[in-house]
Write a protein that holds these residues in place. Structure first.
Motif, mmCIF file in Angstrom:
data_model
loop_
_atom_site.group_PDB
_atom_site.id
_atom_site.type_symbol
_atom_site.label_atom_id
_atom_site.label_comp_id
_atom_site.label_asym_id
_atom_site.label_seq_id
_atom_site.Cartn_x
_atom_site.Cartn_y
_atom_site.Cartn_z
ATOM 1 N N ILE A 13 -33.488 -41.931 93.377
ATOM 2 C CA ILE A 13 -34.097 -43.217 93.008
ATOM 3 C C ILE A 13 -34.316 -43.293 91.504
ATOM 4 O O ILE A 13 -34.005 -44.312 90.855
ATOM 5 C CB ILE A 13 -35.423 -43.420 93.766
ATOM 6 C CG1 ILE A 13 -35.152 -43.638 95.260
ATOM 7 C CG2 ILE A 13 -36.195 -44.609 93.196
ATOM 8 C CD1 ILE A 13 -36.401 -43.692 96.099
ATOM 9 N N PHE A 14 -34.843 -42.211 90.906
ATOM 10 C CA PHE A 14 -35.074 -42.218 89.455
ATOM 11 C C PHE A 14 -33.770 -42.339 88.683
ATOM 12 O O PHE A 14 -33.663 -43.136 87.733
ATOM 13 C CB PHE A 14 -35.811 -40.941 89.041
ATOM 14 C CG PHE A 14 -35.960 -40.809 87.550
ATOM 15 C CD1 PHE A 14 -36.924 -41.536 86.873
ATOM 16 C CD2 PHE A 14 -35.123 -39.967 86.822
ATOM 17 C CE1 PHE A 14 -37.057 -41.426 85.489
ATOM 18 C CE2 PHE A 14 -35.249 -39.850 85.452
ATOM 19 C CZ PHE A 14 -36.219 -40.583 84.780
ATOM 20 N N SER A 15 -32.776 -41.537 89.071
ATOM 21 C CA SER A 15 -31.499 -41.584 88.355
ATOM 22 C C SER A 15 -30.822 -42.941 88.539
ATOM 23 O O SER A 15 -30.157 -43.434 87.612
ATOM 24 C CB SER A 15 -30.581 -40.463 88.834
ATOM 25 O OG SER A 15 -30.282 -40.596 90.215
ATOM 26 N N SER A 16 -30.977 -43.567 89.689
ATOM 27 C CA SER A 16 -30.366 -44.881 89.918
ATOM 28 C C SER A 16 -31.035 -45.953 89.075
ATOM 29 O O SER A 16 -30.358 -46.760 88.423
ATOM 30 C CB SER A 16 -30.449 -45.248 91.404
ATOM 31 O OG SER A 16 -29.737 -44.325 92.204
ATOM 32 N N ILE A 17 -32.365 -45.969 89.060
ATOM 33 C CA ILE A 17 -33.084 -46.988 88.279
ATOM 34 C C ILE A 17 -32.831 -46.795 86.777
ATOM 35 O O ILE A 17 -32.495 -47.753 86.057
ATOM 36 C CB ILE A 17 -34.593 -46.930 88.586
ATOM 37 C CG1 ILE A 17 -34.842 -47.322 90.052
ATOM 38 C CG2 ILE A 17 -35.364 -47.849 87.649
ATOM 39 C CD1 ILE A 17 -36.296 -47.191 90.467
ATOM 40 N N ALA A 18 -32.994 -45.554 86.305
ATOM 41 C CA ALA A 18 -32.765 -45.296 84.884
ATOM 42 C C ALA A 18 -31.307 -45.519 84.510
ATOM 43 O O ALA A 18 -31.005 -46.050 83.431
ATOM 44 C CB ALA A 18 -33.190 -43.863 84.541
ATOM 45 N N GLY A 19 -30.383 -45.135 85.401
ATOM 46 C CA GLY A 19 -28.966 -45.309 85.119
ATOM 47 C C GLY A 19 -28.559 -46.769 85.065
ATOM 48 O O GLY A 19 -27.771 -47.166 84.190
ATOM 49 N N ILE A 57 -26.725 -40.129 81.864
ATOM 50 C CA ILE A 57 -26.087 -40.514 80.602
ATOM 51 C C ILE A 57 -24.563 -40.597 80.689
ATOM 52 O O ILE A 57 -23.970 -41.590 80.249
ATOM 53 C CB ILE A 57 -26.531 -39.564 79.470
ATOM 54 C CG1 ILE A 57 -28.029 -39.721 79.237
ATOM 55 C CG2 ILE A 57 -25.760 -39.843 78.194
ATOM 56 C CD1 ILE A 57 -28.597 -38.776 78.191
ATOM 57 N N PRO A 58 -23.850 -39.580 81.236
ATOM 58 C CA PRO A 58 -22.378 -39.642 81.190
ATOM 59 C C PRO A 58 -21.768 -40.832 81.914
ATOM 60 O O PRO A 58 -20.674 -41.275 81.556
ATOM 61 C CB PRO A 58 -21.959 -38.310 81.852
ATOM 62 C CG PRO A 58 -23.122 -37.403 81.660
ATOM 63 C CD PRO A 58 -24.316 -38.284 81.769
ATOM 64 N N ALA A 59 -22.438 -41.343 82.927
ATOM 65 C CA ALA A 59 -21.868 -42.446 83.705
ATOM 66 C C ALA A 59 -22.390 -43.815 83.269
ATOM 67 O O ALA A 59 -22.075 -44.827 83.909
ATOM 68 C CB ALA A 59 -22.167 -42.242 85.193
ATOM 69 N N ALA A 60 -23.157 -43.860 82.176
ATOM 70 C CA ALA A 60 -23.817 -45.102 81.798
ATOM 71 C C ALA A 60 -22.873 -46.133 81.185
ATOM 72 O O ALA A 60 -23.157 -47.334 81.224
ATOM 73 C CB ALA A 60 -24.963 -44.817 80.832
ATOM 74 N N LEU A 61 -21.755 -45.716 80.628
ATOM 75 C CA LEU A 61 -20.851 -46.649 79.958
ATOM 76 C C LEU A 61 -19.419 -46.321 80.326
ATOM 77 O O LEU A 61 -18.996 -45.168 80.221
ATOM 78 C CB LEU A 61 -21.024 -46.562 78.432
ATOM 79 C CG LEU A 61 -20.175 -47.519 77.588
ATOM 80 C CD1 LEU A 61 -20.560 -48.959 77.866
ATOM 81 C CD2 LEU A 61 -20.347 -47.194 76.097
ATOM 82 N N ASN A 62 -18.691 -47.331 80.793
ATOM 83 C CA ASN A 62 -17.260 -47.148 81.050
ATOM 84 C C ASN A 62 -16.516 -48.426 80.705
ATOM 85 O O ASN A 62 -17.104 -49.521 80.648
ATOM 86 C CB ASN A 62 -16.995 -46.735 82.506
ATOM 87 C CG ASN A 62 -17.386 -47.800 83.502
ATOM 88 O OD1 ASN A 62 -16.722 -48.821 83.635
ATOM 89 N ND2 ASN A 62 -18.480 -47.568 84.224
#
Length: 297
Positions: A79-85, A147-152
């Protein structure tokens, strides 16, 4: 005012019925999986899958939740990684895409070309692992899931195409009134871009929610396991335990059968629940963002 004829009403009724039947057929596998997750393992093996609860049993859910905080912790990590991501994805993607639509920005076409190249080529698994662990020092860090998946490039071009549909006259008139580029972006462009923001946000939420491969590569601490990775571990362990129990061990345990099928289905129900609840609220923005963002390139 246009009056519907009998043929129009019949055709409309046919379309509604067809859509309703198709929706039920799409929901059928989900319902069968939910029923099977609450069905006794032996009954499931003997009678197969059904449309209603047969020999109701909650053993699979008890094995997942009882006596351990691992699942709850994995839920918290996911949940944290999804919201922050999602938040980071929307900030970075919109901030990268909008300047590439402003005609006064130099080299915007060349920057777009570099972004397009990332859609075709990648550095590979080994360089990515070395850079993440040795240079960025994100091994056993929750930020390696964010972080690595935040921009594509795909999301960037989708949002860039949507920004191109917004008339430039809005920004020009705001500049005449003294507005800065940052003000125009946050106060004018983003409020008009809710459909594409919801679309990219949903894409990002699905990506972060289903993340397990980065956990396999970069995470050794069990406290940072994501929900999907924990599901894989639970399924592997239950299958191994069930296959390794001897006949004497089963007799000593009172003929206990580890519900391997039930655990698979129960964990699937647990993992997809939040996404199913989220999608109806974003559906109208999702469809509008895809159609508008795909028209003009």
């Amino acid at each position: 005012m246009f009056q519907k004829t009998m043929g129009d009403r019949v055709m409309l009724l046919f379309f509604y019925c067809s859509a309703g039947i198709f929706a039920l057929l799409c929901m059928l596998p989900l319902w069968i999986g939910l029923v099977a997750s609450f069905t006794n393992e032996l009954s499931l093996i003997r009678d197969g899958y059904g449309l209603w609860f047969n020999h109701f049993d909650t053993t699979a859910y008890k094995l997942i939740f009882t006596g351990t905080s691992t699942v709850y912790r994995a839920y918290g990590v996911t949940i944290f990684s999804s919201i922050a991501g999602v938040a980071l994805t929307l900030i970075l993607t919109s901030s990268f895409a909008y300047p590439l639509t402003v005609t006064s920005v130099k080299y915007r076409n060349k920057i777009s070309l570099f972004a397009y190249i990332t859609l075709i080529f990648s550095g590979g698994l080994v360089p990515t692992y070395i850079m993440t662990t040795k240079l960025l020092h994100m091994h056993n860090s929750i930020w390696v899931l964010i972080i690595p998946a935040a921009l594509n490039g795909y999301n960037m071009f989708l949002m860039k195409n949507f920004f191109n549909t917004i008339p430039e006259a809005l920004a020009e008139s705001a500049k005449i009134d003294g507005a800065t580029d940052i003000y125009i972006f946050y106060k004018i462009i983003l409020p008009l871009s809710k459909p594409i923001l919801a679309t990219i946000g949903l894409f990002a939420a699905l990506t972060y929610w289903n993340e397990w491969f980065r956990v396999l590569l970069f995470i050794d601490d069990s406290k940072l396991f994501s929900l999907q990775f924990l599901i894989i571990r639970l399924q592997q362990q239950s299958e191994f335990l069930n296959s390794s129990l001897s006949a004497g061990a089963r007799a000593a345990l009172g003929g206990l059968t580890i519900p391997t099928i039930g655990i698979k289905l129960a964990t699937a129900m647990i993992s997809i629940g939040p996404i199913i609840l989220l999608y109806p609220f974003l559906q109208k923005y999702f469809i509008k963002g895809l159609t508008i963002g795909a028209v003009k390139g």
